[in-house]
Design an enzyme around this catalytic site. Structure first.
Site, PDB file in Angstrom:
ATOM      1  N   ASP A 136       5.852 -10.953   2.552  1.00 15.08           N
ATOM      2  CA  ASP A 136       6.361 -11.001   3.930  1.00 15.08           C
ATOM      3  C   ASP A 136       5.451 -10.184   4.852  1.00 15.08           C
ATOM      4  OD1 ASP A 136       7.060  -8.478   3.078  1.00 15.08           O
ATOM      5  OD2 ASP A 136       9.134  -8.564   3.788  1.00 15.08           O
ATOM      6  N   SER A 137       4.419  -9.545   4.256  1.00 15.63           N
ATOM      7  CA  SER A 137       3.365  -8.930   5.068  1.00 15.63           C
ATOM      8  C   SER A 137       2.662 -10.006   5.905  1.00 15.63           C
ATOM      9  CB  SER A 137       2.342  -8.200   4.185  1.00 15.63           C
ATOM     10  OG  SER A 137       1.879  -9.053   3.156  1.00 15.63           O
ATOM     11  N   ASP A 170       8.143 -13.978  -1.495  1.00  8.29           N
ATOM     12  CA  ASP A 170       8.777 -12.731  -1.044  1.00  8.29           C
ATOM     13  C   ASP A 170      10.012 -13.068  -0.207  1.00  8.29           C
ATOM     14  OD1 ASP A 170       8.806  -9.999  -1.080  1.00  8.29           O
ATOM     15  OD2 ASP A 170       7.146  -9.727   0.334  1.00  8.29           O
ATOM     16  N   LYS A 207      10.432 -11.939  -5.053  1.00  9.30           N
ATOM     17  CA  LYS A 207      10.391 -10.467  -4.977  1.00  9.30           C
ATOM     18  C   LYS A 207      11.372 -10.015  -3.914  1.00  9.30           C
ATOM     19  CE  LYS A 207       6.911  -7.998  -2.960  1.00  9.30           C
ATOM     20  NZ  LYS A 207       7.638  -7.180  -1.965  1.00  9.30           N
ATOM     21  N   GLU A 211      13.094  -6.117  -2.098  1.00  4.55           N
ATOM     22  CA  GLU A 211      12.854  -4.675  -1.966  1.00  4.55           C
ATOM     23  C   GLU A 211      14.123  -3.869  -2.265  1.00  4.55           C
ATOM     24  OE1 GLU A 211      11.107  -3.704   1.831  1.00  4.55           O
ATOM     25  OE2 GLU A 211       9.409  -5.057   1.513  1.00  4.55           O
ATOM     26  N   GLU A 263       5.110   1.176  -4.344  1.00  2.00           N
ATOM     27  CA  GLU A 263       4.243   1.301  -3.169  1.00  2.00           C
ATOM     28  C   GLU A 263       4.245   2.728  -2.633  1.00  2.00           C
ATOM     29  OE1 GLU A 263       4.615  -1.735  -0.160  1.00  2.00           O
ATOM     30  OE2 GLU A 263       3.324  -0.655   1.243  1.00  2.00           O
TER      31      GLU A 263
HETATM   32  O1  KIV Z   1       4.535  -8.175   1.467  1.00  2.00           O
HETATM   33  C1  KIV Z   1       3.618  -7.674   0.793  1.00  2.00           C
HETATM   34  O2  KIV Z   1       2.435  -7.960   0.968  1.00  2.00           O
HETATM   35  C2  KIV Z   1       3.987  -6.712  -0.234  1.00  2.00           C
HETATM   36  C3  KIV Z   1       2.889  -6.033  -0.981  1.00  2.00           C
HETATM   37  C4  KIV Z   1       2.295  -4.973  -0.165  1.00  2.00           C
HETATM   38  C5  KIV Z   1       3.364  -5.527  -2.294  1.00  2.00           C
HETATM   39  O3  KIV Z   1       5.138  -6.481  -0.436  1.00  2.00           O
END
Ligand code: KIV
Length: 290
Positions: free
Chosen positions: A44-45, A83, A113, A115, A182
């Site tokens: 989600d980055s 994500d 994934k 959090e 992280e």
């Molecule tokens: O969203 C992302 O890119 C991440 C990584 C930094 C692990 O969660």
């Protein structure tokens, strides 16, 4: 051949470091897969890296599904991790399962994934019960960075480090197949990694984790404006290369050096003569069409 979750565990058991990278589009996905990385995270980055937001918070399910599908179409061997964006799994188990299902069915992700620990543990259990592989993510969790006091290292006091350790154990017990750590102090990340059976993937957490992840654009120097976190290692200056190429292109266009003959299409001389005769009288031509 697709990397499997048992094969990933085997990598940890054998002490073979796991390589993970982000990707958000099809050409990048093809490149990272051909380079032989093990895990591709459609993070989600994307919200800040490619969509221009200030944080990961605005990422939506529609955006993440579209990006995941584009990446998945470019990956043959690596495991694709979709994500779950902020508020796609926090409200209820049912929403979490439905949204994770979307990333897998519509986006083609192999696993997802999410959090956090605490309330996320129940979500992990619900997803695993539904047959969905889940990667956890603790330490600096960007979706809740405001609550954590900003984008800074986590677990630097013994108490906070102990909480991270317990969270890691809980996520493993809840069924996560791997865990991102992280911005955790290296010795804390090393201890957590040693005590878990599942692999840990570090970002800004030192060399003692079972694998490493970086954001693709950070390590390639795109946009290369020097705003990357201290844990990023730059492997290329692609932003500079792109800027130089664009400057050369603009110069070529302005100085009439581009395009040249090899960049254009020809046509037979007799056809050209007919066309030019017809086009020579604009008015007559316009009347023909009227
Ligand atoms: O969203 C992302 O890119 C991440 C990584 C930094 C692990 O969660």
């Amino acid at each position: 051949m697709k990397l499997s979750l048992p094969a990933l565990r085997e990598m940890k058991r054998d002490g073979r470091p796991i390589v993970m990278i982000t990707a958000y589009d099809h050409p990048s996905a093809r490149i990272v897969d051909a380079a032989g990385v093990d895990l591709v995270l459609v993070g989600d980055s994307a919200a800040n890296v490619v969509l221009g937001h200030e944080s990961t918070v605005p990422a939506t399910m529609d955006e993440m599904t579209m990006l995941t599908a584009a990446v998945n179409r470019g990956v043959e061997n690596a495991l694709v991790i979709g994500d779950l964006p902020f508020m796609s799994y926090q409200v209820s188990d049912a929403e979490a399962v439905a949204n994770a299902g979307r990333l897998i069915k519509d986006g083609g992700a192999d696993v997802v994934k999410l959090e956090g620990a605490g309330p996320s543990l129940e979500r992990v259990r619900a997803l695993v019960s539904a047959g969905i592989g889940v990667m956890g993510h603790i330490g600096l969790t960007p979706q809740t960075a405001t609550a954590l006091g900003g984008h800074k290292a986590q677990g630097r006091q013994a108490d906070a480090a102990r909480r991270l350790f317990l969270d890691a154990i809980s996520l493993e017990r809840a069924g996560c197949f791997a865990l991102v750590l992280e911005a955790v102090p290296a010795p804390v990340a090393t201890t957590i990694s040693r005590r878990l059976a599942i692999p840990t993937i570090g970002i800004g957490s030192g060399p003692g984790t079972d694998g490493q992840v970086l954001v693709l654009h950070d390590m390639l120097g795109i946009p290369g404006d020097g705003r990357e976190p201290r844990f990023v290692k730059r492997y290329a200056e692609i932003g500079d290369t792109i800027r130089a190429a664009l400057a050369e292109y603009a110069d070529d266009v302005r100085e009439h050096r581009f395009p040249q003959e090899q960049h254009t299409y020809a046509m037979p001389d007799d056809e050209l003569a007919i066309f030019e005769a017809a086009a020579s009288d604009r008015h007559e031509h316009a009347e023909d069409r009227a």
